[in-house]
Design an enzyme around this catalytic site. Structure first.
Site, short mmCIF file in Angstrom:
data_model
loop_
_atom_site.label_atom_id
_atom_site.label_comp_id
_atom_site.label_asym_id
_atom_site.label_seq_id
_atom_site.Cartn_x
_atom_site.Cartn_y
_atom_site.Cartn_z
N HIS A 59 0.84 -1.19 0.00
CA HIS A 59 0.00 0.00 0.00
C HIS A 59 0.88 1.25 0.00
O HIS A 59 2.04 1.20 0.39
CB HIS A 59 -0.85 0.09 1.27
CG HIS A 59 -1.62 -1.14 1.61
ND1 HIS A 59 -2.97 -1.24 1.40
CD2 HIS A 59 -1.24 -2.31 2.20
CE1 HIS A 59 -3.40 -2.43 1.82
NE2 HIS A 59 -2.37 -3.09 2.31
N THR A 61 0.55 5.13 1.89
CA THR A 61 -0.22 5.68 3.00
C THR A 61 -1.08 6.87 2.60
O THR A 61 -2.11 7.12 3.22
CB THR A 61 0.72 6.11 4.13
OG1 THR A 61 1.65 7.10 3.61
CG2 THR A 61 1.50 4.92 4.68
N GLU A 126 2.55 -1.07 4.54
CA GLU A 126 2.29 0.31 4.14
C GLU A 126 3.61 1.02 3.85
O GLU A 126 4.58 0.86 4.60
CB GLU A 126 1.55 1.05 5.25
CG GLU A 126 0.13 0.59 5.50
CD GLU A 126 -0.88 1.23 4.56
OE1 GLU A 126 -0.48 2.07 3.74
OE2 GLU A 126 -2.08 0.89 4.69
N HIS A 164 -2.61 -3.12 -3.42
CA HIS A 164 -3.98 -3.03 -2.95
C HIS A 164 -4.95 -2.89 -4.14
O HIS A 164 -6.02 -3.50 -4.17
CB HIS A 164 -4.12 -1.83 -2.01
CG HIS A 164 -5.32 -1.89 -1.13
ND1 HIS A 164 -5.59 -0.95 -0.17
CD2 HIS A 164 -6.35 -2.78 -1.06
CE1 HIS A 164 -6.72 -1.25 0.45
NE2 HIS A 164 -7.20 -2.36 -0.07
N ASP A 174 -3.60 2.25 -4.92
CA ASP A 174 -2.24 2.13 -4.38
C ASP A 174 -1.69 0.71 -4.59
O ASP A 174 -2.45 -0.25 -4.61
CB ASP A 174 -2.23 2.50 -2.88
CG ASP A 174 -3.19 1.66 -2.03
OD1 ASP A 174 -4.36 1.52 -2.41
OD2 ASP A 174 -2.76 1.17 -0.97
#
Length: 264
Positions: A59, A61, A126, A164, A174
């Protein structure tokens, strides 16, 4: 010789504190015990192990700093409580927020191939990035180090690394087209087309190929957009000849089983 009862505290306040401490210790021990169904008689078996994730999800953020993301991942965002197993700052610092053995709340709805509960089957990572800025090399270097650890220690196939948006293309974008998937592939991580690319044979079905790779096809336009972000680093929601060549290479690897081979 002192009698054992002589060792007991005689001060009522001390005795009360001792009893309270014993109760706290007992409750703490119970809190770490595995849950048991009261409808059944507990006859424990040693034949079990912990949760085994089979997928790693990347991912970005979309926040201003690693600290802001750490705060969010320990509280909630606009959609409610959210977490991730790891966060990597732009400076390469790696933070762990949830044990590998536990189910973090990072994926939400969506599916990748036959995996319909991605949170239960994955490790979430992340990356401190706003989606519009190239990913910092110290961050990618730490990511590669972490991927090597996770795939080796948890026995996750090195090809089982997705973004993701790959499994939730109607909701997420993302890690986006700026993420360096090619650099990960050069290090032996992620499913990646083999070169030289060749034209697929007559009758090749690109939609079946996209589904075989893992993409959800409920919204084909969104699936193509995510595919292009991942494999070409560009925008677009319609397949062209180069996309077909990439898809053909990917399906050849999957059908031959070579995409699951671990890289030492």
């Amino acid at each position: 010789m002192r009698h054992p009862f002589d060792l007991l505290p005689t001060n009522p306040r001390v005795a009360w504190r001792s009893a309270l401490l014993a109760l706290i210790l007992l409750l703490a021990a119970c809190a770490h015990a595995p849950p048991r169904n009261p409808l059944a008689t507990w006859v424990p078996s040693p034949n079990h192990d912990v949760r085994r994730p089979v997928l790693i999800v990347l991912h970005f953020t979309n926040q201003n700093s690693a600290q802001a993301s750490l705060d969010t991942l320990r509280t909630k965002n606009s959609g409610g409580p959210v977490s991730s197993h790891y966060l990597i700052g732009s400076d390469g610092q790696i933070y762990q927020l949830v044990s590998d053995q536990l189910r973090a709340w990072h994926a939400g709805s969506g599916h990748w191939g036959t995996i319909t509960d991605v949170n239960s089957a994955s490790i979430g990572i992340e990356l401190d990035n706003d989606g519009a800025t190239p990913f910092a090399q110290p961050q990618i270097a730490s990511l590669l180090r972490l991927l090597g650890d996770l795939t080796g220690r948890l026995h996750i196939p090195r090809t089982q690394i997705v973004g993701h948006e790959d499994f939730a293309p109607t909701r997420k974008d993302d890690p986006g087209p700026l993420f360096p998937w090619q650099q990960l592939a050069d290090a032996g991580f992620g499913l990646w087309p083999l070169t030289p690319l060749v034209d697929p044979p007559a009758g090749f079905d690109p939609w079946m190929a996209l589904g075989l790779v893992g993409y959800p096809l409920e919204d084909r336009t969104a699936a193509v957009r995510a595919f292009r972000h991942h494999f070409r680093g560009m925008q677009g929601d319609a397949l062209d000849v180069e996309d077909l060549r990439i898809l053909y290479s990917l399906t050849q690897q999957i059908e031959s089983g070579s995409h699951t081979r671990a890289v030492d």
